[in-house]
Motif scaffolding. Sequence first.
Motif, PDB file in Angstrom:
ATOM      1  N   VAL A   1     -10.232  16.647  -2.428  1.00  0.00           N
ATOM      2  CA  VAL A   1      -9.513  15.377  -2.361  1.00  0.00           C
ATOM      3  C   VAL A   1      -8.116  15.607  -1.792  1.00  0.00           C
ATOM      4  CG1 VAL A   1     -10.778  14.499  -4.367  1.00  0.00           C
ATOM      5  CG2 VAL A   1      -8.531  15.552  -4.695  1.00  0.00           C
ATOM      6  N   ASN A   2      -7.535  14.531  -1.273  1.00  0.00           N
ATOM      7  CA  ASN A   2      -6.154  14.563  -0.782  1.00  0.00           C
ATOM      8  C   ASN A   2      -5.294  13.658  -1.648  1.00  0.00           C
ATOM      9  OD1 ASN A   2      -6.363  16.309   1.454  1.00  0.00           O
ATOM     10  ND2 ASN A   2      -7.239  14.671   2.697  1.00  0.00           N
ATOM     11  N   ILE A   3      -4.197  14.181  -2.140  1.00  0.00           N
ATOM     12  CA  ILE A   3      -3.193  13.359  -2.798  1.00  0.00           C
ATOM     13  C   ILE A   3      -2.220  12.911  -1.708  1.00  0.00           C
ATOM     14  CG2 ILE A   3      -1.480  13.181  -4.628  1.00  0.00           C
ATOM     15  CD1 ILE A   3      -4.251  13.816  -5.671  1.00  0.00           C
ATOM     16  N   LYS A   4      -2.220  11.624  -1.387  1.00  0.00           N
ATOM     17  CA  LYS A   4      -1.389  11.095  -0.311  1.00  0.00           C
ATOM     18  C   LYS A   4      -0.083  10.567  -0.873  1.00  0.00           C
ATOM     19  CE  LYS A   4      -1.496   7.933   3.652  1.00  0.00           C
ATOM     20  NZ  LYS A   4      -2.305   6.926   4.380  1.00  0.00           N
TER      21      LYS A   4
ATOM     22  N   ILE B   1       9.477  15.475   2.367  1.00  0.00           N
ATOM     23  CA  ILE B   1       8.895  14.280   2.969  1.00  0.00           C
ATOM     24  C   ILE B   1      10.036  13.319   3.263  1.00  0.00           C
ATOM     25  CG2 ILE B   1       7.150  12.472   2.758  1.00  0.00           C
ATOM     26  CD1 ILE B   1       5.887  14.108   0.506  1.00  0.00           C
ATOM     27  N   GLY B   2      10.375  13.161   4.531  1.00  0.00           N
ATOM     28  CA  GLY B   2      11.517  12.339   4.916  1.00  0.00           C
ATOM     29  C   GLY B   2      11.187  10.862   4.978  1.00  0.00           C
TER      30      GLY B   2
ATOM     31  N   PHE C   1       0.799  -1.203   0.000  1.00  0.00           N
ATOM     32  CA  PHE C   1       0.000   0.000   0.000  1.00  0.00           C
ATOM     33  C   PHE C   1       0.843   1.271   0.000  1.00  0.00           C
ATOM     34  CE2 PHE C   1      -4.138  -1.813   0.270  1.00  0.00           C
ATOM     35  CZ  PHE C   1      -4.002  -3.008   0.951  1.00  0.00           C
ATOM     36  N   ALA C   2       2.145   1.147  -0.109  1.00  0.00           N
ATOM     37  CA  ALA C   2       3.022   2.316  -0.062  1.00  0.00           C
ATOM     38  C   ALA C   2       3.166   2.925  -1.452  1.00  0.00           C
ATOM     39  CB  ALA C   2       4.388   1.931   0.502  1.00  0.00           C
ATOM     40  N   HIS C   3       2.108   3.588  -1.919  1.00  0.00           N
ATOM     41  CA  HIS C   3       2.203   4.270  -3.199  1.00  0.00           C
ATOM     42  C   HIS C   3       1.346   5.527  -3.175  1.00  0.00           C
ATOM     43  CE1 HIS C   3      -1.763   2.630  -4.063  1.00  0.00           C
ATOM     44  NE2 HIS C   3      -1.310   1.413  -3.872  1.00  0.00           N
ATOM     45  N   VAL C   4       1.557   6.412  -4.138  1.00  0.00           N
ATOM     46  CA  VAL C   4       0.793   7.652  -4.212  1.00  0.00           C
ATOM     47  C   VAL C   4      -0.671   7.322  -4.514  1.00  0.00           C
ATOM     48  CG1 VAL C   4       0.502   9.830  -5.432  1.00  0.00           C
ATOM     49  CG2 VAL C   4       2.799   8.972  -4.943  1.00  0.00           C
ATOM     50  N   SER C   5      -1.593   7.946  -3.784  1.00  0.00           N
ATOM     51  CA  SER C   5      -3.012   7.660  -3.972  1.00  0.00           C
ATOM     52  C   SER C   5      -3.820   8.942  -3.836  1.00  0.00           C
ATOM     53  CB  SER C   5      -3.492   6.623  -2.953  1.00  0.00           C
ATOM     54  OG  SER C   5      -3.307   7.107  -1.629  1.00  0.00           O
ATOM     55  N   VAL C   6      -5.090   8.889  -4.260  1.00  0.00           N
ATOM     56  CA  VAL C   6      -5.992  10.029  -4.128  1.00  0.00           C
ATOM     57  C   VAL C   6      -7.213   9.574  -3.332  1.00  0.00           C
ATOM     58  CG1 VAL C   6      -7.037   9.518  -6.381  1.00  0.00           C
ATOM     59  CG2 VAL C   6      -7.369  11.776  -5.339  1.00  0.00           C
ATOM     60  N   GLN C   7      -7.602  10.381  -2.332  1.00  0.00           N
ATOM     61  CA  GLN C   7      -8.691  10.033  -1.435  1.00  0.00           C
ATOM     62  C   GLN C   7      -9.627  11.227  -1.283  1.00  0.00           C
ATOM     63  OE1 GLN C   7      -6.201   9.217   1.915  1.00  0.00           O
ATOM     64  NE2 GLN C   7      -5.818   7.093   1.352  1.00  0.00           N
ATOM     65  N   PRO C   8     -10.912  11.070  -1.623  1.00  0.00           N
ATOM     66  CA  PRO C   8     -11.851  12.184  -1.474  1.00  0.00           C
ATOM     67  C   PRO C   8     -12.199  12.439  -0.016  1.00  0.00           C
ATOM     68  CG  PRO C   8     -13.019  10.222  -2.194  1.00  0.00           C
ATOM     69  CD  PRO C   8     -11.557   9.862  -2.187  1.00  0.00           C
ATOM     70  N   GLN C   9     -12.437  13.688   0.325  1.00  0.00           N
ATOM     71  CA  GLN C   9     -12.949  14.047   1.647  1.00  0.00           C
ATOM     72  C   GLN C   9     -14.468  14.108   1.525  1.00  0.00           C
ATOM     73  OE1 GLN C   9     -11.183  17.566   3.339  1.00  0.00           O
ATOM     74  NE2 GLN C   9      -9.130  17.030   2.696  1.00  0.00           N
ATOM     75  N   GLY C  10     -15.115  13.031   1.876  1.00  0.00           N
ATOM     76  CA  GLY C  10     -16.556  12.961   1.686  1.00  0.00           C
ATOM     77  C   GLY C  10     -16.884  12.356   0.334  1.00  0.00           C
ATOM     78  N   GLU C  11     -17.848  12.945  -0.357  1.00  0.00           N
ATOM     79  CA  GLU C  11     -18.336  12.394  -1.617  1.00  0.00           C
ATOM     80  C   GLU C  11     -17.708  13.075  -2.818  1.00  0.00           C
ATOM     81  OE1 GLU C  11     -22.480  13.093  -2.464  1.00  0.00           O
ATOM     82  OE2 GLU C  11     -22.721  11.082  -3.323  1.00  0.00           O
ATOM     83  N   ALA C  12     -17.421  12.290  -3.858  1.00  0.00           N
ATOM     84  CA  ALA C  12     -16.958  12.819  -5.136  1.00  0.00           C
ATOM     85  C   ALA C  12     -17.965  12.357  -6.185  1.00  0.00           C
ATOM     86  CB  ALA C  12     -15.556  12.315  -5.459  1.00  0.00           C
TER      87      ALA C  12
ATOM     88  N   PHE D   1       4.830  10.703   5.438  1.00  0.00           N
ATOM     89  CA  PHE D   1       3.988  10.936   4.263  1.00  0.00           C
ATOM     90  C   PHE D   1       3.432  12.347   4.354  1.00  0.00           C
ATOM     91  CE2 PHE D   1       0.713   9.852   7.301  1.00  0.00           C
ATOM     92  CZ  PHE D   1      -0.384  10.604   6.907  1.00  0.00           C
ATOM     93  N   GLN D   2       2.944  12.844   3.218  1.00  0.00           N
ATOM     94  CA  GLN D   2       2.372  14.189   3.156  1.00  0.00           C
ATOM     95  C   GLN D   2       1.095  14.126   2.327  1.00  0.00           C
ATOM     96  OE1 GLN D   2       3.464  17.398   4.436  1.00  0.00           O
ATOM     97  NE2 GLN D   2       1.378  17.837   3.771  1.00  0.00           N
ATOM     98  N   GLN D   3       0.086  14.903   2.728  1.00  0.00           N
ATOM     99  CA  GLN D   3      -1.146  14.997   1.962  1.00  0.00           C
ATOM    100  C   GLN D   3      -1.223  16.372   1.304  1.00  0.00           C
ATOM    101  OE1 GLN D   3      -4.573  12.295   3.405  1.00  0.00           O
ATOM    102  NE2 GLN D   3      -4.062  13.527   5.177  1.00  0.00           N
ATOM    103  N   PHE D   4      -1.613  16.371   0.028  1.00  0.00           N
ATOM    104  CA  PHE D   4      -1.732  17.598  -0.746  1.00  0.00           C
ATOM    105  C   PHE D   4      -3.206  17.790  -1.124  1.00  0.00           C
ATOM    106  CE2 PHE D   4       2.556  16.021  -1.259  1.00  0.00           C
ATOM    107  CZ  PHE D   4       3.349  17.156  -1.141  1.00  0.00           C
ATOM    108  N   PRO D   5      -3.946  18.657  -0.425  1.00  0.00           N
ATOM    109  CA  PRO D   5      -5.379  18.842  -0.686  1.00  0.00           C
ATOM    110  C   PRO D   5      -5.642  19.636  -1.965  1.00  0.00           C
ATOM    111  CG  PRO D   5      -4.778  19.476   1.564  1.00  0.00           C
ATOM    112  CD  PRO D   5      -3.513  19.378   0.784  1.00  0.00           C
ATOM    113  N   LEU D   6      -6.706  19.228  -2.667  1.00  0.00           N
ATOM    114  CA  LEU D   6      -7.136  19.896  -3.894  1.00  0.00           C
ATOM    115  C   LEU D   6      -8.649  20.056  -3.878  1.00  0.00           C
ATOM    116  CD1 LEU D   6      -5.106  17.964  -6.619  1.00  0.00           C
ATOM    117  CD2 LEU D   6      -4.785  20.371  -6.009  1.00  0.00           C
ATOM    118  N   SER D   7      -9.122  21.191  -4.406  1.00  0.00           N
ATOM    119  CA  SER D   7     -10.543  21.391  -4.647  1.00  0.00           C
ATOM    120  C   SER D   7     -10.785  21.182  -6.138  1.00  0.00           C
ATOM    121  CB  SER D   7     -10.961  22.800  -4.221  1.00  0.00           C
ATOM    122  OG  SER D   7     -12.321  23.036  -4.572  1.00  0.00           O
ATOM    123  N   LEU D   8     -11.679  20.259  -6.486  1.00  0.00           N
ATOM    124  CA  LEU D   8     -11.923  19.900  -7.885  1.00  0.00           C
ATOM    125  C   LEU D   8     -13.359  20.198  -8.289  1.00  0.00           C
ATOM    126  CD1 LEU D   8     -10.261  16.349  -7.980  1.00  0.00           C
ATOM    127  CD2 LEU D   8      -9.163  18.574  -8.331  1.00  0.00           C
TER     128      LEU D   8
END
Length: 252
Positions: free
Chosen positions: A49-52, A122-123, A30-41, A127-134
């Motif tokens: 969404v968060n780019i993890k 990111i050491g 599971f150690a890979h870049v992923s995208v996760q919505p905050q709530g519903e998409a 991990f770091q999350q990068f939030p986006l509004s889409l």
Amino acid sequence: MSMSRVSATRAALAGGIALSSVVLLSGTAFAHVSVQPQGEAAKGGYATVNIKVPNERDNASTVKLEVNFPLDHPLASVMPQPIPGWKAEVTKSKLAKPLELHGKKINEAVSKVTWTADGSKIGPGQFQQFPLSLGQLPEDTDELVLKAIQTYDNKEVVRWIEEQKGAEEPENPAPVLKLSAASADHHHGGAAPSASAGTDEKAGHDDKTADHQQTASASSTDTTARVLGVVGILVGVAGVAFGVLAGRRRSA
């Protein structure tokens, strides 16, 4: 030491090694870049969404991330949330077919967002999350594939761009944002309340009550299952202990 004790010890060691292997393999998978919505998409709506981004290296830090957006399902608006220690750059590209949004034609859409370390990174083990509004999310697809490129401070580049074709996950899978079915109010219209607003509110309250009851029932069922599982484990352990003692008595 008797043969019974030796067998029991070997079984315990084998079980511990197997469990450790499962934990280690699960973490790697599971150690890979992923995208996760905050709530519903939802299709046709807007989402945050968060780019993890996890750091997969023990001797290097992540200092750059590039996320690409598909132009065959264009997004008119992609806004990054400011993150201390990171600089975000939004790149737009011309569309072959203009996009119509709120009665206006849009000739370009966001094709890429790039984050570059500016006093942060990111050491290893972080991990770091990068939030986006889409928005507005497309209505003619069930998912958005957001191909990502991760760069480390030792110049290593990992391309998370492989799309999954079958059941087996690729080595470097691209982040995928799953879109849910469009809701009736996904355009966020500002219509005035209707005469049946009170009835609708009551119905919504009843639905919430029913959901709460279902949740409580599910929680009770889950708790019961856990208790039964623990009891089963204890019975199994007792059986093993009884078998070992019986073997020792026969040996004596």
